[in-house]
Design a protein around this motif. Structure first.
Motif, PDB file in Angstrom:
ATOM      1  N   SER A  80       1.267  -1.336   0.321  1.00  0.00           N
ATOM      2  CA  SER A  80      -0.354   0.171   0.220  1.00  0.00           C
ATOM      3  C   SER A  80       0.902   1.314  -0.011  1.00  0.00           C
ATOM      4  CB  SER A  80      -1.074  -0.279   1.189  1.00  0.00           C
ATOM      5  OG  SER A  80      -0.248   0.094   2.262  1.00  0.00           O
ATOM      6  N   CYS A  97      -3.385  10.923  -1.099  1.00  0.00           N
ATOM      7  CA  CYS A  97      -3.655   9.617  -1.315  1.00  0.00           C
ATOM      8  C   CYS A  97      -3.800   8.175   0.001  1.00  0.00           C
ATOM      9  CB  CYS A  97      -3.572   9.866  -2.921  1.00  0.00           C
ATOM     10  SG  CYS A  97      -3.586  10.737  -4.037  1.00  0.00           S
ATOM     11  N   HIS A  98      -4.472   7.076  -1.355  1.00  0.00           N
ATOM     12  CA  HIS A  98      -4.166   5.675   0.103  1.00  0.00           C
ATOM     13  C   HIS A  98      -4.233   4.822  -1.149  1.00  0.00           C
ATOM     14  CE1 HIS A  98      -4.821   2.714   2.804  1.00  0.00           C
ATOM     15  NE2 HIS A  98      -3.323   2.865   3.062  1.00  0.00           N
ATOM     16  N   TRP A  99      -3.220   3.808  -1.481  1.00  0.00           N
ATOM     17  CA  TRP A  99      -3.703   3.355  -1.920  1.00  0.00           C
ATOM     18  C   TRP A  99      -3.459   1.723  -1.917  1.00  0.00           C
ATOM     19  CZ3 TRP A  99      -0.779   6.687  -5.845  1.00  0.00           C
ATOM     20  CH2 TRP A  99      -1.334   7.710  -6.218  1.00  0.00           C
ATOM     21  N   VAL A 101      -2.405  -2.100  -3.335  1.00  0.00           N
ATOM     22  CA  VAL A 101      -1.799  -2.491  -4.678  1.00  0.00           C
ATOM     23  C   VAL A 101      -1.962  -4.297  -3.964  1.00  0.00           C
ATOM     24  CG1 VAL A 101      -0.558  -0.632  -5.967  1.00  0.00           C
ATOM     25  CG2 VAL A 101       0.111  -1.527  -3.937  1.00  0.00           C
ATOM     26  N   SER A 125      -7.647  -5.826  -5.114  1.00  0.00           N
ATOM     27  CA  SER A 125      -6.739  -3.852  -6.106  1.00  0.00           C
ATOM     28  C   SER A 125      -6.038  -4.362  -6.716  1.00  0.00           C
ATOM     29  CB  SER A 125      -5.816  -3.787  -4.917  1.00  0.00           C
ATOM     30  OG  SER A 125      -6.658  -4.102  -3.773  1.00  0.00           O
ATOM     31  N   ARG A 130      -1.001   0.115 -11.974  1.00  0.00           N
ATOM     32  CA  ARG A 130      -2.609   1.345 -12.562  1.00  0.00           C
ATOM     33  C   ARG A 130      -2.223   2.152 -11.919  1.00  0.00           C
ATOM     34  NH1 ARG A 130      -5.753   4.156 -11.252  1.00  0.00           N
ATOM     35  NH2 ARG A 130      -8.025   4.569 -10.312  1.00  0.00           N
ATOM     36  N   TYR A 131      -1.616   2.889 -11.201  1.00  0.00           N
ATOM     37  CA  TYR A 131      -0.993   3.975 -10.409  1.00  0.00           C
ATOM     38  C   TYR A 131       0.304   4.493 -10.480  1.00  0.00           C
ATOM     39  CZ  TYR A 131      -4.973   2.375  -7.447  1.00  0.00           C
ATOM     40  OH  TYR A 131      -6.423   1.845  -6.787  1.00  0.00           O
ATOM     41  N   LEU A 135       1.167   8.411  -9.703  1.00  0.00           N
ATOM     42  CA  LEU A 135       2.455   8.093  -8.603  1.00  0.00           C
ATOM     43  C   LEU A 135       3.038   9.100  -8.416  1.00  0.00           C
ATOM     44  CD1 LEU A 135       4.059   7.713  -6.134  1.00  0.00           C
ATOM     45  CD2 LEU A 135       4.833   5.314  -7.484  1.00  0.00           C
ATOM     46  N   HIS A 219      -1.203   5.990   4.908  1.00  0.00           N
ATOM     47  CA  HIS A 219      -1.569   7.195   4.098  1.00  0.00           C
ATOM     48  C   HIS A 219      -1.216   7.683   6.087  1.00  0.00           C
ATOM     49  CE1 HIS A 219      -4.791  10.640   5.631  1.00  0.00           C
ATOM     50  NE2 HIS A 219      -3.765  10.895   4.891  1.00  0.00           N
TER      51      HIS A 219
ATOM     52  N   MET B   1      -7.644   7.059  -5.327  1.00  0.00           N
ATOM     53  CA  MET B   1      -8.798   7.509  -4.729  1.00  0.00           C
ATOM     54  C   MET B   1      -8.703   7.590  -3.276  1.00  0.00           C
ATOM     55  SD  MET B   1      -8.866   3.476  -2.304  1.00  0.00           S
ATOM     56  CE  MET B   1      -7.852   2.908  -2.302  1.00  0.00           C
ATOM     57  N   GLN B   2      -9.146   8.601  -2.768  1.00  0.00           N
ATOM     58  CA  GLN B   2      -8.768   9.757  -1.375  1.00  0.00           C
ATOM     59  C   GLN B   2      -8.061   8.890  -0.187  1.00  0.00           C
ATOM     60  OE1 GLN B   2     -12.025  12.333  -1.427  1.00  0.00           O
ATOM     61  NE2 GLN B   2     -10.425  14.045  -0.752  1.00  0.00           N
TER      62      GLN B   2
END
Lengths: 248, 623
Positions: A80, A97-99, A101, A125, A130-131, A135, A219, B1-2
């Motif tokens: 993440s 942001c917080h993802w 993966v 996920s 994708r990010y 990023l 995050h 995504m927040q």
């Protein structure tokens, strides 16, 4: 972020991989903007960096934290990502942001215990691919901030290497390194056997009267790190400090 | 995504006023928060700084200043600032400085303003300045959905568990176990299909009335139930249920709608609802083992008083709660006295007079009390005992903050420690051959309640008053005349007419010039219609129902009483907050324009009501 026992890192906070020797980051960026193979990286480097002489109060920054499958960047992968844009005066948490993966490496049970991201979470996920674009565009033009830079730097480098066939190089302001400098014992103190203070994020935050946040969420950890940097800069460095003195 | 904003959301949830917002709005706020850190000693806002955020203190502490540099306020974690400027010209009105290292959450100005406009409760809490905070409770009163003003039905979680009256004790026990409840309502549905409540049986009854005396399990449940059910109506207030439990010493209250049981509430339900209300103070009063242990509870009483105000309780709730507490002190002191001096040689009743009997007690109050003794009382043989008890209670009350009555209306005074027949002759004489001089200082005898012992004697005296007073126009005229002696300070707002005595020569006594004349006035009307109520609000309702006031003036009087009482209460709370000894005086400079304007209106209503009183009860006028 994974937390190390103090002994593991305390004495060698600058043992942070290949890029410690870079003298002129903006120049390296200009060169890489020409050399990088992939488009996203070329655009990232082309956004450049403020000159090393820029006062820290004028530098846009990005606090960054990863939760990972383990400690070893070559074996492991990112699980993440937490991102929090900031300046010395203000943390733009509303743009954070917080993802989560799906790692390409095995997610061991003991790391699940630490960060609480489970196998079913990652299964649903997307891959980091994708990010990559969002990023890199958040990182573009900003100086990355992390607590213990080696983790973030090495994991991102290897994740890119695996996905794009080329790694990434960027300077980091490491709040743990700063804290080590701030709390460094004098020769006499060491001689008298005084114990070095803990450099762990939660312990460092306490010294600035920052509130307790629950650790091991990318995050929240990025936010914790951002607040710690503000406190460190305001308390010990001042707004005029050139960014070149802080990044490595 | 927040990001989820776990930490921020958690913090917002725990702190008013943001915690008053609905969850989805709260999430949106959490997503919009920015953050800044300030070192101790740094200026956060200067006067006139342009504002783009509302500030919420996450950790640390700040000092808020007036423009002239005077310290205005100190705020810590959960405190907020800059709303005053945001709601006006978007420039900081009060400079703010970090006292400690401080982390603040910044909420964008636009978002703050939309929250303020769209969420009334939030806005009320934020309401700028302590003065404005003073103001809001009066305006909100009954429509507030806070806990003390909640309706009983909100506490009901399940249907009542009913048991037919022909059941045995064992069946009762089994049903309690199966339904996992501690009480059953015993009903009789024989009469025309209507369920009538015959009694209530609790787990306590099984142990105390069945097992302990060793009765057989097949004993009819009607033999062990309590047939006289103390119940409440579904639309009464939670605090009324609480008071009822305290007064009648019951732990289960059936809730009825039109006589039909809706459910049962228990003491635990209420305690869960409000963890630190007067119940806890009452409990510590009754567990105190000596006067020395009672004395320190005074600070708990004051804390309870402040908390009620913070919770926006209205004057009636505060008055009732303080009266329950005051009564508990008396009762515990009497228990201790009987332990010390032995059981009474003849039965007696200890009386509360005045504000305690009217349930309008505040924290600054005298002890007004008396004793009714059994008619078999023989002074030579018994009086020494009763004097000792009266003195013990009176000294104890004084030590606990209920000062000796300056008019000596206390049971220690032989005149007010008399057998029932003497009391009956007192009241008969006062009512049938009234002299204004005597009645001048005795109006509190007409607010009378038994708190200990043979309380039925107090009821008997009240009944006597009710019957005699109503018919006696001369008595009413005397009472009316006395009620006019204290006038509301109408000139107060023009040229500041103030009490001329001592310390407070720049202030106005809200009791003497406000609540007391109102209580006097309402009492006269209530006596004239034979009202059985004691509380001024209840008396006023009886008076309104009897239609002796002009339409509209009753509700006006009620609002005036509430406003004046709340201003008085609030100033006592402010005194407490400031660490000063609370009193009944208010200083005009401590009133906001809003309060001043409303007080003026309220006093005008009182003044007009006094004119009407004078007209209605003038001697010789038959009505």
């Amino acid at each position: 972020m994974l937390y190390l026992r103090p002994g593991q890192v305390l004495n060698e906070p600058d043992d942070s991989g290949e890029d410690i020797s870079v003298g002129d980051w903006p120049a390296l960026y200009s060169a890489l903007a020409e050399q990088a193979e992939s488009k996203v990286l070329r655009e990232f480097y082309a956004a450049g960096l403020p000159p090393a002489s820029t006062p820290i109060s004028e530098v846009p920054m990005l606090a960054l934290d990863f939760e990972t499958t383990g400690m070893d960047a070559e074996q492991g992968d990112i699980v993440s990502i937490g991102l929090v844009p900031m300046t010395m005066a203000r943390i733009y948490n509303r743009d954070s942001c917080h993802w989560v993966v799906r790692p390409r490496a095995h997610l061991p049970g003991d790391s699940v215990v630490i960060h609480g991201i489970t196998h079913s979470d990652v299964a649903s996920s997307p891959d980091l691919n994708r990010y990559l674009q969002p990023l890199l565009s958040l990182m573009a033009g900003r100086v990355v901030v992390a607590h213990y830079r080696k983790m973030e730097r090495n994991f991102l480098h290897h994740a890119m290497l695996q996905r794009l066939g080329e790694g990434i190089r960027f300077p980091i302001i490491d709040t743990m390194t700063l804290e080590a400098e701030i709390t460094r014992l004098t020769f006499w103190q060491r001689l008298r056997g005084q114990k070095a203070p803990s450099l762990r994020l939660a312990e460092a935050r306490k010294r600035y009267h920052l509130p307790f946040y629950h650790p091991h969420h990318a995050h929240t950890d990025a936010l914790s790190c951002a607040e710690l940097l503000q406190a460190q800069l305001i308390t010990h460095y001042g707004p005029k400090t050139p960014v070149g003195d802080l990044w490595r | 995504m927040q990001a989820e904003q776990i930490e921020i959301l958690e913090f917002l949830r725990q702190h008013q006023p943001l915690s008053l917002l609905p969850e989805d709005v709260l999430r949106q706020v959490a997503q919009s928060v920015d953050i800044a850190y300030y070192k101790a000693g740094t200026q956060i806002l200067d006067f006139g700084t342009e504002l783009s955020d509302w500030f919420l203190i996450r950790s640390g502490a700040v000092e808020v200043y007036r423009r002239n540099g005077d310290l205005y306020n100190r705020l810590t974690q959960g405190g907020f600032f800059a709303e005053f400027g945001l709601l006006r010209n978007r420039r900081a009105r009060f400079p703010v400085r970090a006292m400690e290292d401080t982390l603040v959450y910044l909420i964008p100005a636009e978002l703050f303003i939309s929250l303020f406009e769209e969420h009334e409760e939030f806005a009320d809490q934020v309401e700028v300045e302590d003065r404005t905070r003073l103001r809001q409770a009066v305006a909100r009163r009954e429509d507030a959905n806070e806990l003390m003003t909640a309706r009983i039905e909100t506490l009901l979680s399940r249907e009542p568990v009913l048991l037919h009256h022909t059941a045995s004790a064992r069946e009762a026990a089994r049903q309690m176990m199966e339904e996992n409840v501690s009480s059953l309502l015993v009903i009789d549905d024989a009469a025309d299909d209507e369920e009538t409540l015959k009694g209530i049986v609790t787990d306590r009854d099984i142990t105390d009335r069945l097992v302990a005396p060793g009765l057989p399990y097949e004993t009819p449940v009607t033999d062990i139930m309590s047939p006289e059910v103390v119940a409440v109506e579904y639309n009464q207030l939670v605090f009324e249920a609480m008071l009822k439990m305290l007064r009648d010493n019951v732990h289960h209250l059936p809730v009825l709608r039109k006589g039909k049981p809706l459910g049962v509430i228990t003491l635990t339900d209420i305690i869960r609802y409000e963890s630190q209300n007067s119940l806890f103070v009452v409990r510590s009063i009754f567990s105190a083992q000596s006067v020395e242990e009672l004395v320190p509870l005074q600070s708990d009483v004051r804390a309870c008083f402040s908390r009620l105000i913070a919770e926006d309780a209205n004057s009636r709730m505060i008055g009732s709660s303080m009266a329950v507490i005051g009564r508990s002190f008396k009762q515990r002191l009497l228990e201790l006295a009987e332990e010390k001096f032995g059981p009474p040689p003849v039965p007696y009743c200890f009386l509360a007079l005045g504000s305690m009997a009217r349930e309008e007690q505040l924290i600054v109050t005298d002890q007004d009390n008396a004793m009714i003794l059994d008619d078999s009382f023989e002074p030579e043989k018994h009086d020494e005992y009763f004097y000792q008890v009266a003195k013990f209670v009176s000294d104890g009350l004084d030590a606990c903050g209920y000062k000796y009555c300056t008019g000596h209306i206390m049971a220690t005074n032989k005149k007010w420690r008399q057998p029932l027949k003497v009391w009956e002759s007192y009241f008969t004489e006062w009512i049938e051959q009234p002299t204004p001089e005597f009645l001048l200082n005795s109006s509190i005898f007409f607010d009378l309640e038994g708190v200990w012992g043979e309380n039925r004697w107090a009821k008997r005296l009240n009944k006597l008053i009710r019957h005699k007073a109503q018919k006696n126009t001369r008595f009413l005229a005397c009472m009316a005349r006395n009620a006019l002696l204290r006038t509301p300070p109408l000139g107060f707002f023009k040229n500041f007419v103030m009490e001329a005595d001592g310390d407070h020569n720049k202030s106005i006594n809200m009791k003497r010039r406000g609540t007391a004349p109102l209580a006097d006035l309402i009492r006269v009307h209530a006596l004239s219609i034979g009202s059985a109520s004691h509380n001024s609000f209840e008396r006023l309702q009886d008076v309104i129902d009897a239609k002796i006031l002009s339409p509209g003036s009753g509700p006006d009087l009620r609002d005036a009483l509430e406003l004046i009482a709340m201003v008085r209460i609030r100033h006592q709370a402010l005194d407490l907050e400031a660490g000063a000894e609370p009193d009944n005086n208010i200083e005009p400079e401590n009133l906001s324009d809003f309060e001043r304007k409303n007080l003026r209106d309220a006093f005008l209503i009182v003044s007009n009501a006094q004119k009407y009183l004078k007209y209605r009860y003038q001697p010789g006028r038959s009505s």
